[in-house]
Design an enzyme around this catalytic site. Structure first.
Site, PDB file in Angstrom:
ATOM      1  N   LYS A  16      -6.914   5.829  -0.892  1.00  0.00           N
ATOM      2  CA  LYS A  16      -6.285   7.095  -0.470  1.00  0.00           C
ATOM      3  C   LYS A  16      -6.115   8.048  -1.651  1.00  0.00           C
ATOM      4  O   LYS A  16      -6.370   9.250  -1.537  1.00  0.00           O
ATOM      5  CB  LYS A  16      -4.910   6.813   0.156  1.00  0.00           C
ATOM      6  CG  LYS A  16      -4.957   5.974   1.420  1.00  0.00           C
ATOM      7  CD  LYS A  16      -3.574   5.626   1.932  1.00  0.00           C
ATOM      8  CE  LYS A  16      -2.805   4.674   1.068  1.00  0.00           C
ATOM      9  NZ  LYS A  16      -3.339   3.313   0.946  1.00  0.00           N
ATOM     10  N   HIS A  41      -1.337   3.685  -6.306  1.00  0.00           N
ATOM     11  CA  HIS A  41      -2.407   4.655  -6.047  1.00  0.00           C
ATOM     12  C   HIS A  41      -3.150   4.948  -7.355  1.00  0.00           C
ATOM     13  O   HIS A  41      -2.551   5.440  -8.312  1.00  0.00           O
ATOM     14  CB  HIS A  41      -1.811   5.938  -5.452  1.00  0.00           C
ATOM     15  CG  HIS A  41      -1.234   5.730  -4.078  1.00  0.00           C
ATOM     16  ND1 HIS A  41      -0.541   6.693  -3.396  1.00  0.00           N
ATOM     17  CD2 HIS A  41      -1.279   4.660  -3.256  1.00  0.00           C
ATOM     18  CE1 HIS A  41      -0.185   6.218  -2.216  1.00  0.00           C
ATOM     19  NE2 HIS A  41      -0.614   4.984  -2.111  1.00  0.00           N
ATOM     20  N   GLN A 224       0.448   2.926   1.989  1.00  0.00           N
ATOM     21  CA  GLN A 224       0.146   1.757   2.825  1.00  0.00           C
ATOM     22  C   GLN A 224      -0.983   2.114   3.815  1.00  0.00           C
ATOM     23  O   GLN A 224      -1.825   2.924   3.477  1.00  0.00           O
ATOM     24  CB  GLN A 224       1.393   1.234   3.550  1.00  0.00           C
ATOM     25  CG  GLN A 224       2.431   0.597   2.634  1.00  0.00           C
ATOM     26  CD  GLN A 224       3.278   1.591   1.881  1.00  0.00           C
ATOM     27  OE1 GLN A 224       3.895   2.464   2.460  1.00  0.00           O
ATOM     28  NE2 GLN A 224       3.325   1.472   0.568  1.00  0.00           N
TER      29      GLN A 224
END
Ligand code: GDP
Ligand code: IMO
Ligand code: MG
Length: 442
Positions: A16, A41, A224
Site C-alpha cells: 500500500k 509501510h 492492514q
C-alpha cells in the site's frame, strides 16, 4: 471534491505504501484513517528505504499535508521515534497534522495485549503487540483517552486519568496480574505527550472539509487489509479496526460522497503474518520462492510472512465489500522464474466436492475447503525494468488478464519492484480515465 482510497485487498502488507507514494504526487492531502503502529509501510525512493508505522507514506513529498486521522490509535513513543527518523533524513514535518479525536495507546495497553496473547495459548492471534486491540476496546468501551484530551484544562485531565485508573485497575491487577495505573504518574506522562503533540494537533475533520471545499484531492491511506477487517475479515483472526473503504469515511471524517476512486492493492500472490486461516497457503518450493524472492518478512515485527497463491475468492469478496474501482497489482516481479504460476479461482468442499465461490463468513468452513487452482505458464524474464504493459512478457500479461477477469475488477497499476519508478501506470494521474485496455475484467 474528490478522494482516492488505497485499501489493502488481502491480509495486509500488499504494498500500500509503495502505491500511496506513487500516487501522492497528484494529491494534496494524505490521510491515515485507521489502525496504528501495527502497520509497517515501506517506501523505497532513490535507493533509500523508509519505514512508516503511523505517519502517512506521503510525507516524503515536502509540499503535502499529511493527516493522522480520527480513526487511528497512536502510541506516542512510536510517534516520537518517527519524528526523529524524519528529522534524521531531513524530511520536513511542517505538513503533519494529528487529529484531536485519535485515541492514545497508553503503556498498560501494551501490557494487556501481551497478557491476552499469552492467555490465548495455541489460539493466539499473533498480534503485533502494539496494544491495538486493548486501545480499541477502551475506545468502544468509552474509557479511552484521546489526543485532544491532553490539551484540556489540567484539573479536567487529572480527573479523567483518575477515572480511567478507577475503571482499569481492577482488571489490570485482578485479571491480568499487572501493576495498577498510578494516576499521578500517568497524568505527568500525559503532560509529556501534550508537549509531543502540541505542534501537530488540530481539528482534522475541519481541515479535510476545507480541503475538499477548495477542490483539493485527498489520498486516504489504509493500513492492514480487507481480510483483517474487524467486521469483514477472518474473525477472530483480524485487527481491531475497519481497513475497508467505508472505514476511510468513518475514520477520516470524510463524507462517502467524496470518494471517487477506490484502489484495492493486492500482491500477485498472497501473504499473511500471524495466525488464522489461509486457504491458499503453500508449504512447498513455490512458497519458498515467494518468501525468498519477495523478502517476505514483516516491517513491524520482522516475523516471516506465510506465503501462498493468489486467492480470487477472497479478492472478489474484498471487491464486494470495498467497491474497488481498480486494482493495484504489486510484486508481479516476484513470480519471475517460477515455471508455473497459479490462481485460486474457487474453493472445493474436501469431501462432497461442492464448488464454493463466495468467501465463507464462518472461518471453521475454511477447514473443509481446498483451493481450486488454475495454472499458467510462468516467465523466466526479470520484469523489474518494464515500464509499460507492452514490455511485459506475454505469459505475464496472460496471468494479469486472467487475474483481473476472475476478480471482476480492472487492473489500473502494476508494480514490478520496490522503487517508486518500478511502476507500470495504466492510470497516469488521479482522476483520469482507466487507459488499460486488454487487461480489464469485462
Ligand atoms: P504495506 O504494509 O502494504 O505498505 O506493505 P509493506 O511495506 O509492509 O510490504 C510490502 C513490501 O514489498 C515492502 O518491502 C515494499 O518495498 C515491497 N514492494 C512493494 N511493491 C513491490 C513490487 O512490486 N515488487 C517488489 N519486489 N517489492 C515490492
Ligand atoms: P500493514 O498496514 C499485516 C495482523 C497481525 C495479527 C492481526 C492482529 O503493514 O499492512 P493487531 O496487532 O492489529 O491486533 O494484530 O493483524 N496485522 C497485520 N498484518 N500487515 C499489517 O499492517 C498488520 N497489522 C496487523 O499480524 O495477525
Ligand atoms: Mg506492512
Amino acid at each position: 471534491m474528490t478522494a482516492t482510497v488505497v485499501v489493502g485487498a488481502q491480509w495486509g502488507d500488499e504494498g500500500k505504501a509503495k502505491i500511496i507514494d506513487h500516487l501522492a504526487d497528484h494529491a494534496d492531502v494524505i490521510v491515515r484513517y485507521q489502525g496504528g503502529c501495527n502497520a509497517g509501510h515501506t517506501v523505497v525512493h532513490e535507493g533509500q528505504t523508509y519505514k512508516f508505522h503511523l505517519i502517512p507514506s506521503g510525507v516524503l513529498y515536502a509540499d503535502k499535508t499529511c493527516v493522522i486521522g480520527s480513526g487511528t490509535v497512536i502510541l506516542p513513543t512510536v510517534f516520537a521515534e518517527e519524528l526523529k527518523t524524519l528529522q534524521a533524513h531531513g524530511i520536513s514535518d511542517a505538513g503533519l497534522k494529528v487529529s484531536q479525536r485519535a485515541h492514545l495507546t497508553l503503556p498498560f495497553h501494551l501490557d494487556i495485549d501481551k497478557a491476552k496473547e499469552a492467555a490465548r495459548g495455541d489460539k493466539s492471534i499473533g498480534t503485533t503487540l502494539r496494544g491495538i486491540g486493548p486501545t480499541m476496546e477502551d475506545k468502544v468501551g468509552r474509557a479511552g483517552l484521546r489526543v485532544g484530551d491532553l490539551f484540556a484544562d489540567e484539573a479536567w485531565l487529572r480527573d479523567r486519568v483518575a477515572h480511567l485508573a478507577d475503571m482499569k485497575n481492577p482488571v489490570l491487577t485482578k485479571v491480568y496480574n499487572l501493576p495498577a495505573i498510578e494516576p499521578e504518574a500517568l497524568f505527568e506522562t500525559c503532560l509529556d505527550y501534550r508537549r509531543l503533540f502540541q505542534p501537530y494537533v488540530c481539528d482534522t475533520e475541519a481541515l479535510l472539509a476545507e480541503a475538499l471545499r477548495q477542490g483539493q484531492h485527498l489520498l486516504m491511506e489504509g493500513a492492514q487489509g480487507s481480510m483483517l477487517d474487524l467486521d469483514h475479515g477472518t474473525y477472530p483472526y483480524v485487527t481491531s479496526s475497519n481497513p475497508v473503504s467505508g472505514g476511510a469515511c468513518a475514520g477520516g471524517g470524510v463524507p462517502p460522497t467524496a470518494l471517487a476512486r477506490i484502489i484495492g492493492v493486492t500482491k500477485a500472490y498472497t501473504t499473511r503474518v500471524g495466525g488464522g486461516p489461509y486457504p491458499t497457503e503453500l508449504f512447498d518450493e513455490a512458497g519458498r520462492h515467494l518468501a525468498d524472492v519477495g523478502h517476505e518478512f514483516g516491517t513491524t515485527t520482522g516475523r516471516a510472512r506465510r506465503c501462498g497463491w493468489f486467492d480470487a475468492v477472497a479478492l472478489r469478496y474484498a471487491a464486494q465489500v470495498n467497491g474497488f474501482t481498480e486494482l493495484a497489482l504489486t510484486k508481479l516481479d516476484v513470480l519471475s522464474g517460477l515455471q508455473k504460476v497459479a490462481l485460486c479461482t474457487a474453493y472445493r468442499h474436501k469431501t462432497s466436492g461442492e464448488r464454493v465461490v463466495q468467501f465463507p463468513a464462518q472461518i471453521g468452513m475454511l477447514d473443509v475447503l481446498e483451493p481450486v487452482l488454475e495454472w499458467f505458464e510462468g516467465w523466466p524474464e526479470d520484469i523489474s525494468g518494464c515500464r509499460s504493459v507492452d514490455e511485459l512478457p506475454e505469459a505475464a500479461r496472460r496471468f494479469v488478464s486472467a487475474l483481473s477477469q476472475h476478480c471482476g475488477v480492472p487492473v489500473g497499476i502494476i508494480s514490478v519492484g520496490q522503487d517508486r519508478r518500478a511502476t507500470i501506470c495504466a492510470v497516469p494521474a488521479i482522476g483520469s480515465q482507466n487507459q488499460l485496455s486488454g487487461l480489464t475484467s469485462s
